[in-house]
Design an enzyme around this catalytic site. Structure first.
Site, PDB file in Angstrom:
ATOM      1  N   ARG A   1       0.815  -1.215   0.000  1.00 39.36           N
ATOM      2  CA  ARG A   1       0.000   0.000   0.000  1.00 39.36           C
ATOM      3  C   ARG A   1       0.846   1.262   0.000  1.00 39.36           C
ATOM      4  O   ARG A   1       0.420   2.307  -0.505  1.00 39.36           O
ATOM      5  CB  ARG A   1      -0.948  -0.013   1.204  1.00 39.36           C
ATOM      6  CG  ARG A   1      -1.866   1.197   1.295  1.00 39.36           C
ATOM      7  CD  ARG A   1      -3.096   0.898   2.148  1.00 39.36           C
ATOM      8  NE  ARG A   1      -2.760   0.489   3.492  1.00 39.36           N
ATOM      9  CZ  ARG A   1      -2.568   1.343   4.505  1.00 39.36           C
ATOM     10  NH1 ARG A   1      -2.630   2.646   4.310  1.00 39.36           N
ATOM     11  NH2 ARG A   1      -2.295   0.886   5.714  1.00 39.36           N
TER      12      ARG A   1
ATOM     13  N   TYR B   1     -16.235  20.923 -10.645  1.00 33.26           N
ATOM     14  CA  TYR B   1     -16.593  19.613 -11.181  1.00 33.26           C
ATOM     15  C   TYR B   1     -17.762  19.052 -10.369  1.00 33.26           C
ATOM     16  O   TYR B   1     -17.758  19.097  -9.132  1.00 33.26           O
ATOM     17  CB  TYR B   1     -15.356  18.728 -11.065  1.00 33.26           C
ATOM     18  CG  TYR B   1     -15.454  17.317 -11.539  1.00 33.26           C
ATOM     19  CD1 TYR B   1     -16.005  16.975 -12.769  1.00 33.26           C
ATOM     20  CD2 TYR B   1     -14.893  16.296 -10.759  1.00 33.26           C
ATOM     21  CE1 TYR B   1     -16.041  15.663 -13.199  1.00 33.26           C
ATOM     22  CE2 TYR B   1     -14.911  14.980 -11.183  1.00 33.26           C
ATOM     23  CZ  TYR B   1     -15.494  14.662 -12.398  1.00 33.26           C
ATOM     24  OH  TYR B   1     -15.520  13.357 -12.812  1.00 33.26           O
TER      25      TYR B   1
ATOM     26  N   ASP C   1      -7.801  22.305  -8.582  1.00 35.97           N
ATOM     27  CA  ASP C   1      -7.994  21.240  -9.557  1.00 35.97           C
ATOM     28  C   ASP C   1      -7.299  21.717 -10.827  1.00 35.97           C
ATOM     29  O   ASP C   1      -7.809  22.573 -11.554  1.00 35.97           O
ATOM     30  CB  ASP C   1      -9.485  21.001  -9.803  1.00 35.97           C
ATOM     31  CG  ASP C   1      -9.733  19.813 -10.735  1.00 35.97           C
ATOM     32  OD1 ASP C   1      -8.842  19.500 -11.554  1.00 35.97           O
ATOM     33  OD2 ASP C   1     -10.827  19.221 -10.670  1.00 35.97           O
TER      34      ASP C   1
ATOM     35  N   LYS D   1      -6.947  11.909 -17.371  1.00 34.91           N
ATOM     36  CA  LYS D   1      -7.125  12.736 -18.560  1.00 34.91           C
ATOM     37  C   LYS D   1      -5.823  12.796 -19.383  1.00 34.91           C
ATOM     38  O   LYS D   1      -5.429  11.803 -19.973  1.00 34.91           O
ATOM     39  CB  LYS D   1      -7.600  14.122 -18.141  1.00 34.91           C
ATOM     40  CG  LYS D   1      -8.852  14.121 -17.259  1.00 34.91           C
ATOM     41  CD  LYS D   1     -10.064  13.512 -17.936  1.00 34.91           C
ATOM     42  CE  LYS D   1     -11.365  13.844 -17.228  1.00 34.91           C
ATOM     43  NZ  LYS D   1     -11.543  13.210 -15.906  1.00 34.91           N
TER      44      LYS D   1
END
Length: 401
Positions: free
Chosen positions: A61, A114, A186, A211
């Site tokens: 992890r 968003y 963002d 993206k």
């Protein structure tokens, strides 16, 4: 990209994260999959546990060499002190916020954010007893009036989602820091390279690496790069909340990073050609492309950004659902899909009434349908022809005076 000049971008994207301790002498870091890490002695195990905040193999992890290479690369590209990884962009946003709030706190969120960011604030944060105040993306100095004694985060998104307003991030950050408020951005639209967050006093730069970083519409991934002020807290809190990602996905993100410079250049060139064509079309009211004067906040784009990409919106002069359906249903090269940043062109429509649920203090002042497009890597003249035919279908359902 605060460590690099504009001319060095292409080189940085190719060389970032390629330290030999991660690549072991080959060009690309290997895909190192791991849950359990084994130790040869108690001393070795204890040393790894002590170095929990470092890039040392300890448990899957925490990450592997594949993760460490990509995290180094993101810091080289964006600046900052460290990079945390998440299974998607929304997870990066929500966990970054959760890392810096507690019950009774207040945050300031840009109204044109968003949609999943708004849902997170209205559902999860509200349930936790954290208050959210939405502010107009063009507020500037007026943000002072909204700061409360318990305000801990100012969240920005520039350009904003769908309606593409460009924010005056330096002014907002300056005012927030006067009150010791953490500034988050963002930064997905700029892909971490066309807006250098730490040059403008942002504390945490968040991206949906899904993206432009990945660039091929086949991986979900989020990143949050933090400055020295916030890195330790972001890293520790995200680790405690169990955030981890697949090394296979990270490998594909690293591969995407290598070609992002040339892809963004083509996205920019094509999108500007399409945007300027649309601006002259008789059915189009205005184009919301940050590089065009018709976009709200264009002056901040000119001042702060190094370039653009393939994502923008345009507003039609009328709103007609059947006409919009005719436009969308017959597209040849534009597909309908809820993402962007890949090699393919995409298109979606928003009727004016849809913003009633997406905005609370800054509803757009236009009455026509908004069309959001992502201009991919197809031949740009074929894309324009596709849009031209779509607008012709649209015109058959409306009367333009």
């Amino acid at each position: 990209m605060s460590k690099n000049t504009k001319q060095q971008l292409e080189t940085t994207l190719v060389t970032a994260g390629r330290d030999k301790k991660w690549t072991n002498g080959v060009v690309n870091p290997s895909v190192q999959r791991a849950s359990t890490v084994v130790f040869n002695s108690v001393k070795e195990k204890n040393a790894a546990a002590i170095e929990r905040k470092g890039k040392t193999l300890f448990y899957g992890r925490r990450g592997t060499q594949t993760h460490f290479a990509f995290q180094d690369a993101m810091v080289e590209v964006e600046g900052g002190a460290g990079c945390a990884l998440y299974p998607c962009g929304t997870a990066a946003i929500s966990n970054a916020i959760l890392s810096f709030v507690k019950t009774g706190d207040h945050i300031l969120m840009v109204d044109a954010c968003y949609e999943p960011t708004r849902d997170f604030c209205d559902v999860i944060l509200k349930k936790m007893g954290v208050e959210t105040t939405y502010y107009d993306p063009s507020i500037g100095e007026g943000i002072r009036e909204l700061i409360q004694p318990n305000t801990t985060i100012l969240f920005t998104e520039s350009p904003c989602s769908i309606t593409m307003e460009v924010q005056d991030v330096p002014t907002l950050a300056r005012i927030a820091h006067e009150q010791d408020i953490v500034v988050m951005l963002d930064n997905t639209w700029a892909a971490g390279v066309n807006f250098s967050p730490f040059d403008f006093d942002v504390d945490i730069s968040i991206q949906a690496a899904t993206k432009y970083i990945v660039g091929h519409s086949d991986v979900m991934l989020g990143t949050a790069v933090a400055n020295e002020r916030c890195w330790d807290q972001l890293q520790e809190q995200s680790y405690l909340m169990g955030q981890c990602v697949s090394p296979d996905d990270v490998y594909l993100a690293m591969r995407g990073l290598r070609t992002m410079g040339v892809r963004l250049k083509q996205h920019q060139e094509s999108s500007l050609k399409v945007a300027n064509w649309l601006a002259q079309h008789p059915l189009v009211d205005h184009v919301r492309h940050p590089a065009l004067p018709s976009c709200p906040g264009h002056e901040f784009y000119q001042r702060d950004f190094k370039g653009c990409n393939g994502l923008f919106s345009f507003v039609l002069k009328q709103s007609d659902t059947s006409a919009t359906t005719a436009l969308l249903d017959g597209m040849k090269h534009f597909s309908m899909g809820f993402s962007w940043g890949g090699f393919e062109s995409l298109i979606l429509a928003n009727e004016p009434r849809s913003f009633n649920s997406l905005r609370t203090v800054s509803n757009p002042n236009f009455s026509g349908t908004l069309i959001r497009v992502h201009i991919g890597l197809e031949n740009v003249d074929e894309l324009i022809a596709d849009l031209e035919q779509g607008l012709e279908r649209y015109s058959q359902h409306v009367n333009i005076k």
